[in-house]
Design a protein around this motif. Structure first.
Motif: not given
Length: 544
Positions: A406-428
């Motif tokens: 669901x999250x990935x599908x939503x992110x694709x609709x909102x901002x297809x250029x989102x860099x999912x990896x660089x967004x998530x890695x600092x948090x982890x």
């Protein structure tokens, strides 16, 4: 009952000519002949588009199938646009049930008339979903609320569908080559518990209240207030929210919403729920997500419908975080070793082969925006990898996997250029660091310390009781003497271990208490820290 339901499902598939959506030419010859000779050619709704036929069929089949359609509707990359647009109507535009039935459920549950309970009540529902529908109302005093009411007779329909799923799961487990690895029986059982929990609106209210507390005063997420005096198992009353549906991109752009920040905050909310709280909204299809109006540069999400909530054990949480972080860092060797270590693949797995397989799946998707990633192909590769290495499905992670879709599908609709990896890695990285900080360790020790101290005086007596042996037969005195010596050594080591544990606890506590003052010099160390340090030394010496 099961056979009647099965025949009804078959009739619905025929009525809406869903056979036209299947690759019939790939089916066995006998089934192809059955399709050609079947009477459904006379029943089919040929004047409807394929998307309409699929949507109407899922609506006719009920909640279990509607929820499947809701999940599919978020995957625009896997579906043609015409089908995805029709399935999106399942999110909050399922045909409603009559309002007089809703009023009857409310009055029976709350023990009073609608006129006495509410200052105003809107007969026409605001939205209608697979399990319940929502009406607008006003409480005495003028507070605007929504009243959620479950569909009459819905439990019986769901029970029938779950029994059908259990039958299918047993067949898959027995006859499908991958049946054991996919663990269909456990997955269906988890789904059964989840969907029956969703029927209890009082439980949903409790989930909503907890999620609201977790994000109280947060700029990331707003959760509406629950009014408990008006909430029962079949009725839920909560604050009415006013926001922009997350899929209404025209309105979001019209108020100049920062779409990049909106997409990034969605990822942050997800990881915060999963790792900080271990309490995550597991039904995040677009019909349940809104964006607050009037704050375009600092967008805030609004979440409703908290009926399905996921939670991870400390074990799964830890290994999931380390696996994701290792993948983001492209440390595929560690990913393979972690899968073996936590039992997600058999212990005899060849780590180097598994490492190479993970690398072949992960490398193509790094450093690319979502728009350039074929997740359908990635999912296919992952399935092939899982089957090759006998990787079992983890039922505890099924809800998480669904939410990730669901999250990935939503992110694709909102901002297809989102860099999912660089967004998530600092948090982890931050979560792993915080988990093993002295402050975090002290909190865990402090939480468990009362229980340890309560049991400490009982340890010697418990060890003696467990070590007692039955009377020995004549001629075994030497064996008994040796056992007594081993018992004495065991008791001594247990006492030493307990003393060392207390020494460690006191030592950690002393460091944490003294840490804020150490930068001012040794003279500024608090007295409490000094006492704890002395106790730490004492217990360590006693344990040696």
């Amino acid at each position: 009952m099961g056979l009647r339901r099965l025949l009804f499902i078959f009739w619905v598939l025929c009525r809406y000519r869903l056979d036209l959506l299947l690759p019939v030419e790939r089916l066995p010859l006998g089934i192809r002949i059955l399709f050609k000779l079947g009477p459904w050619h006379l029943l089919g709704k040929r004047n409807l588009s394929r998307g309409e036929r699929l949507r109407l069929a899922l609506e006719a089949l009920g909640p279990v199938f509607i929820k499947f359609g809701q999940l599919l509707s978020t995957r625009r990359d896997l579906l043609p646009d015409d089908i995805a647009l029709e399935l999106a109507r399942l999110q909050d535009r399922v045909p409603p049930f009559p309002s007089d039935q809703a009023v009857a459920v409310i009055e029976r549950s709350l023990g009073s008339t609608v006129a006495a309970l509410f200052e105003s009540f809107q007969q026409e529902p605001l939205a209608s979903a697979s399990i319940a529908q929502v009406h607008a109302a006003t409480l005495p005093g003028g507070k605007q609320v929504v009243v959620k009411v479950t569909r009459p007779g819905i439990e019986r329909v769901i029970a029938q569908d779950v029994r059908l799923l259990q039958t299918i799961a047993r067949l898959v487990h027995r006859f499908v080559p991958d049946g054991r690895r996919l663990r269909p029986l456990e997955v269906v059982e988890d789904y059964r518990l989840t969907i029956f929990d969703e029927l209890d609106l009082q439980r949903e209210g409790a989930n909503t209240s907890q999620l609201r507390r977790n994000f109280l005063n947060s700029d990331l997420l707003y959760v509406p207030e629950v009014f408990w005096d008006y909430t029962r198992r079949s009725v839920l009353v909560m604050e009415r929210i006013h926001g922009i549906p997350v899929t209404d991109l025209d309105k979001l752009h019209a108020q100049h919403t920062d779409m990049k920040k909106l997409a990034e905050r969605g990822v942050e909310i997800f990881f915060t729920q999963v790792f900080r709280d271990s309490f995550f909204h597991a039904d995040m299809h677009p019909g349940n997500i809104f964006v607050a109006e009037g704050r375009p540069q600092s967008p805030q999400y609004i979440a409703i419908d908290c009926a399905i909530i996921g939670s991870l054990s400390d074990f799964d949480q830890y290994y999931l975080a380390r696996n994701l972080l290792a993948i983001f860092q492209r440390n595929y060797r560690e990913v393979a070793e972690l899968h073996v270590e936590c039992g997600w693949v058999p212990p005899e797995t060849r780590v180097h082969e598994f490492e190479a397989a993970i690398r072949s799946v992960s490398e193509p998707i790094f450093e690319k925006p979502l728009a350039e990633i074929s997740f359908g192909q990635v999912l296919l590769y992952l399935f092939q990898t899982a089957r090759r290495f006998d990787m079992q499905v983890q039922p505890s992670l099924v809800l998480l996997q669904k939410t990730l879709l669901n999250i990935e599908g939503l992110g694709r609709q909102l901002y297809p250029q989102l860099d999912l990896w660089n967004t998530a890695m600092p948090y982890l990285e931050r979560w792993i660091k915080d988990r093993y900080s002295p402050q975090s360790m002290l909190r865990k020790v402090s939480h468990r310390l009362p229980g340890w101290l309560e049991q400490l005086p009982q340890i010697p007596e418990t060890l003696l009781e467990r070590a007692q042996l039955q009377p020995q037969a004549p001629g075994q005195s030497h064996v008994q003497q040796r056992l007594d010596q081993l018992e004495a050594k065991l008791q001594q080591r247990q006492r030493q271990g307990a003393s060392r544990l207390l020494g460690l606890v006191c030592g950690v506590a002393a460091v944490v208490v003294a840490q804020p003052q150490l930068r001012h010099g040794i003279d500024h160390v608090p007295a409490a820290s000094a006492v704890l340090l002395v106790l730490s030394v004492y217990f360590f010496l006693r344990g040696n």
